[in-house]
Design an enzyme around this catalytic site. Structure first.
Site, short mmCIF file in Angstrom:
data_model
loop_
_atom_site.label_atom_id
_atom_site.label_comp_id
_atom_site.label_asym_id
_atom_site.label_seq_id
_atom_site.Cartn_x
_atom_site.Cartn_y
_atom_site.Cartn_z
N ARG A 113 14.20 28.16 7.39
CA ARG A 113 15.01 28.72 8.47
C ARG A 113 14.11 29.55 9.38
O ARG A 113 12.95 29.75 9.06
CB ARG A 113 16.16 29.58 7.91
CG ARG A 113 15.69 30.80 7.13
CD ARG A 113 16.88 31.65 6.67
NE ARG A 113 16.42 32.76 5.86
CZ ARG A 113 17.23 33.62 5.25
NH1 ARG A 113 18.53 33.50 5.35
NH2 ARG A 113 16.74 34.61 4.53
N ASN A 151 20.09 36.55 13.20
CA ASN A 151 20.18 37.15 11.87
C ASN A 151 18.82 37.70 11.47
O ASN A 151 17.82 36.99 11.55
CB ASN A 151 20.60 36.12 10.81
CG ASN A 151 20.91 36.76 9.48
OD1 ASN A 151 21.83 37.56 9.38
ND2 ASN A 151 20.14 36.44 8.46
N GLU A 152 18.79 38.96 11.05
CA GLU A 152 17.53 39.58 10.59
C GLU A 152 16.36 39.07 11.43
O GLU A 152 15.40 38.48 10.92
CB GLU A 152 17.30 39.32 9.11
CG GLU A 152 18.24 40.09 8.21
CD GLU A 152 17.85 40.04 6.75
OE1 GLU A 152 17.02 39.20 6.36
OE2 GLU A 152 18.38 40.87 5.97
N GLU A 310 24.60 43.79 4.69
CA GLU A 310 24.33 42.96 3.50
C GLU A 310 23.76 43.83 2.40
O GLU A 310 22.90 44.68 2.65
CB GLU A 310 23.23 41.92 3.79
CG GLU A 310 23.59 40.78 4.69
CD GLU A 310 22.38 39.85 4.86
OE1 GLU A 310 21.47 39.84 4.00
OE2 GLU A 310 22.34 39.15 5.88
N TRP A 318 14.84 35.88 -4.56
CA TRP A 318 13.51 35.86 -3.94
C TRP A 318 12.51 36.81 -4.58
O TRP A 318 11.42 36.99 -4.06
CB TRP A 318 13.63 36.12 -2.44
CG TRP A 318 14.59 37.22 -2.05
CD1 TRP A 318 15.88 37.06 -1.65
CD2 TRP A 318 14.33 38.63 -2.04
NE1 TRP A 318 16.46 38.28 -1.39
CE2 TRP A 318 15.53 39.27 -1.62
CE3 TRP A 318 13.23 39.44 -2.35
CZ2 TRP A 318 15.65 40.65 -1.50
CZ3 TRP A 318 13.35 40.82 -2.24
CH2 TRP A 318 14.55 41.41 -1.81
N LYS A 359 20.83 29.14 -4.05
CA LYS A 359 21.93 28.86 -4.99
C LYS A 359 21.94 29.82 -6.18
O LYS A 359 22.97 29.98 -6.82
CB LYS A 359 21.91 27.41 -5.44
CG LYS A 359 20.66 26.94 -6.15
CD LYS A 359 20.78 25.45 -6.47
CE LYS A 359 19.51 24.89 -7.05
NZ LYS A 359 18.38 24.95 -6.10
N HIS A 361 21.33 33.05 -5.85
CA HIS A 361 21.58 34.40 -5.33
C HIS A 361 23.00 34.79 -5.68
O HIS A 361 23.93 33.99 -5.55
CB HIS A 361 21.38 34.39 -3.81
CG HIS A 361 21.25 35.75 -3.19
ND1 HIS A 361 22.29 36.65 -3.16
CD2 HIS A 361 20.21 36.35 -2.58
CE1 HIS A 361 21.87 37.76 -2.54
NE2 HIS A 361 20.61 37.61 -2.19
C1 GAL Z 1 18.84 38.31 3.91
C2 GAL Z 1 19.45 37.27 4.84
C3 GAL Z 1 20.57 36.48 4.18
C4 GAL Z 1 20.16 36.08 2.79
C5 GAL Z 1 19.77 37.29 1.99
C6 GAL Z 1 19.36 36.98 0.57
O1 GAL Z 1 17.54 38.56 4.28
O2 GAL Z 1 19.94 37.87 6.01
O3 GAL Z 1 20.86 35.35 4.97
O4 GAL Z 1 19.10 35.19 2.87
O5 GAL Z 1 18.67 37.91 2.61
O6 GAL Z 1 19.00 38.15 -0.12
#
Ligand code: GAL
Length: 664
Positions: A113, A151-152, A310, A318, A359, A361
């Protein structure tokens, strides 16, 4: 600027919602589950482009129309995305020139992305086109509450070294310097035959045989943050006229790990600050890092409430090892953000994906579905957040400040310095943590911010500081604050040129010290101070020039010389710490500073318990978060919002529990 979030009542609760990943029966079930969980707001269509426009010019709005309508019927507000966070495959095939490049020239391909260069005019035209199409379609939709731009921004590609980025960098430099001689002076290009005759000769600091010019690197960091921001501004300005009443924002990443976006400059361009934060499972002090990030977000927001856009209900996907949160941790994390100014508690994401890179997360609805501990915890959290409406809009009170300048962070970690071990977050986290452990609420502010509200001002590793910032900090001491500055501060001006005449140039006079040489310690080397504590990483030859020595080095190259100093300044004091103290040395320093400044916690709480006061139109609220294994009794009067119970002195907060007390 639009001041309130249209139609959202109380503290928001919800998260990213990606219905395009699910069949219709699941989407229908989602609405019942959202009602059960008390969801009031979702972020929709963040990665929706390829589902909205699967082929160029051919649109499928049906899934988004249905989702908007159904959410509205369920009473759920929508933070609607511009859907530009990732280009669809047809676009990167047609225009591969929109892809960003790394410093060594590699192209960042599609397939993940954010594979776009914000400097590409072609990319911007397509992104604006989609944002406008989305805005026109939903301009009058009653569920629309907030715009979520992209986004971010900058998350994966904070620096782009492509040719379009090089051209944008040159434009930025022309605007900053006007003529090439000014750039030459600022960059110190008399060194290594770097003198430029023309702006057209200038490049981003791409991979080079040796150290790139440090001011070029610093300016590229400044440009990159500004360029990403200008992308946000262009999308914002495209949708603003279509929906003038709807506030517009984008989600920041104000964390102790996200270095490259100067969110103070960004905050001026959003209608309300929104932040994303994820705890690091391997960080034993992750609740303190969370508090630092939330304090920074509040500082970036100028003290006003902000949205937690978020965080996670449990594990992310990650980190090297992704672990679920422990018992009560979800509630503690959420309320710690609320304590520090959040007026929304939102998550990535509503329902855990079945496919794709995320998937594994966590989500509000896990793979196991409704019958799960996670969903039960989410329902309890939703009910708790639902009871917090009275504190919406209130602001946090603090008398201690920590100075955080993004440019100082960028500059101090450039290469070819006296020690590669000096990292900006090190003392930032250590000093903030020492205050956190003593129950002190800290504002995180810029060197140039108004410091009048603070009796204690801590200045970690402020390597780069402007004359204005240095004078502002000195004025705080004159006016009566206790100011403490740690090593390798005040060294350079905003061009990254050394301030001559002895270190720490910008603060020499304020501190009453003069340093003629640094003596960084080698890896693993330690040194002793005269109170029996140890220090490592850094030492320097300090001469007193008006200050008194508080602590001395007792061994090593600096034996018998000052390690910590203090100078009485006006009605305040200026302290200098010329080495990296261990935890007990730092604790002793902070205790002395608290005693001197009179800064005290909101409540007498044990280490490991947060107590933060927010004050607003509906009164005064103390949010307490108990990270300890003990029941803690509090000296408070009022009512507890989550349980609705009466609070009298001796009120007990369970081990690992939280409370939000409206004071009387
Ligand atoms: C953020 C992002 C989300 C998702 C999330 C996972 O950085 O805005 O789309 O990827 O991390 O932790």
């Amino acid at each position: 600027m639009v001041e309130s979030i249209h139609g959202l009542r109380g503290v928001g609760f919800g998260g990213d919602y990606n219905p395009e990943q699910w069949p219709d029966d699941v989407r229908l079930a989602d609405l019942d589950l959202m009602r059960e969980a008390g969801v009031t707001i979702v972020s929709l269509a963040i990665f929706g482009w390829a589902s909205i426009e699967p082929r160029e010019g051919s649109y499928d709005w049906s899934w988004l129309d249905d989702t908007m309508d159904r959410l509205h019927e369920a009473g759920i507000r929508v933070s609607l995305a511009t859907a530009t966070a990732s280009p669809p495959p047809w676009l990167t095939r047609k225009h591969p020139e929109i892809l960003p490049r790394t410093a060594d020239g590699s192209v960042l391909s599609p397939g993940a992305r954010q594979s776009y260069s914000v400097s590409s005019r072609i990319w911007r035209d397509y992104a604006v086109g989609l944002a406008v199409a989305v805005a026109r379609r939903y301009a009058d939709h009653p569920a629309l509450t907030l715009w979520h731009v992209d986004n971010e921004i900058g998350c994966h590609v904070p620096h782009d070294f492509s040719d379009s980025a090089a051209a944008a960098f040159r434009r930025w430099l022309r605007a900053r310097y006007g003529d090439i001689d000014s750039l030459n002076a600022a960059w110190g290009t008399a060194f290594w035959s770097q003198r430029y005759g023309d702006f057209e000769d200038v490049l981003p600091p791409r991979a080079a045989p040796s150290h790139s010019n440090p001011t070029q690197q610093l300016d590229f960091a400044r440009y990159s943050s500004d360029e990403l921001l200008s992308y946000y501004v262009e999308l914002r300005d495209a949708i603003r006229p279509i929906t003038p009443e709807i506030p517009i924002t984008t989600n920041f990443m104000c964390t102790s790990a996200t270095k490259w976006m100067d969110y103070r400059r960004w905050a001026a361009e959003v209608d309300i600050v929104a932040n994303d934060h994820y705890t690091i499972a391997a960080d034993a002090e992750r609740e303190i890092e969370l508090a630092l990030s939330a304090d920074l977000t509040r500082g970036v927001a100028g003290g006003r409430p902000w949205l937690l856009m978020e965080h996670s209900s449990g594990a992310v996907n990650w980190q090297p090892r992704n672990r679920a949160k422990g018992p009560g941790e979800l509630m503690r994390n959420s309320l710690a953000h609320v304590a520090r100014g959040a007026d929304a508690v939102m998550f990535f994401q509503w329902r855990a994906s079945q496919a794709g890179a995320e998937k594994f997360h966590s989500a509000l609805v896990p793979h196991a579905g409704r019958d799960s501990q996670v969903f039960r915890d989410v329902v309890a959290l939703g009910a708790a957040v639902g009871s917090l409406a009275p504190l919406t809009g209130s602001v946090v009170q603090a008398r201690a400040a920590l100075i955080w300048d993004y440019e100082a962070w960028w500059a101090v970690e450039l290469d070819a310095h006296p020690s590669a071990d000096v990292v900006y977050m090190d003392r930032m986290r250590a000093l903030h943590a020492a205050l956190w452990r003593r129950g002190i609420t800290t504002d995180v502010v810029a060197s140039t911010d108004d410091l009048d509200a603070y009796d204690l001002v801590l200045v970690p590793t402020l390597y780069l500081v402007s004359d204005e910032g240095a004078a502002n900090i000195a004025a705080a001491a004159e006016r009566g604050a206790s100011v403490a500055i740690t090593y390798f501060s005040g060294i350079v001006d905003p061009n990254d040129h050394v301030r001559l005449g002895g270190y720490p140039g910008a603060f020499r006079e304020l501190l009453g010290v003069r340093v003629d040489e640094f003596f960084p310690l080698l890896d693993g080397e330690t040194t002793m101070l005269d109170d029996g504590t140890t220090a490592d990483l850094w030492s320097e030859r300090v001469e007193l020039a008006g200050a008194e020595a508080v602590r001395m080095f007792t061994d090593g190259a600096m034996a018998g010389r000052p390690a910590v100093t203090r100078r009485q300044v006006g009605s305040g004091a200026a302290w200098y710490v010329a080495t990296r103290q261990d935890e007990s040395g730092t604790a002793a320093l902070v205790d002395a500073l608290l005693a001197e400044s009179g800064v005290a916690p909101v409540l007498d709480v044990p280490a490991g318990m947060e107590a933060v006061r927010r004050v607003g139109e509906q009164g005064s609220f103390v949010v307490v978060v108990n990270h300890t294994d003990e029941v803690v009794a509090l000296d408070l009067n009022g009512s507890e919002l989550i349980t609705g119970s009466l609070v009298e002195p001796g009120f007990k907060v369970p081990a690992g529990g939280c409370a939000v007390v409206q004071e009387v």
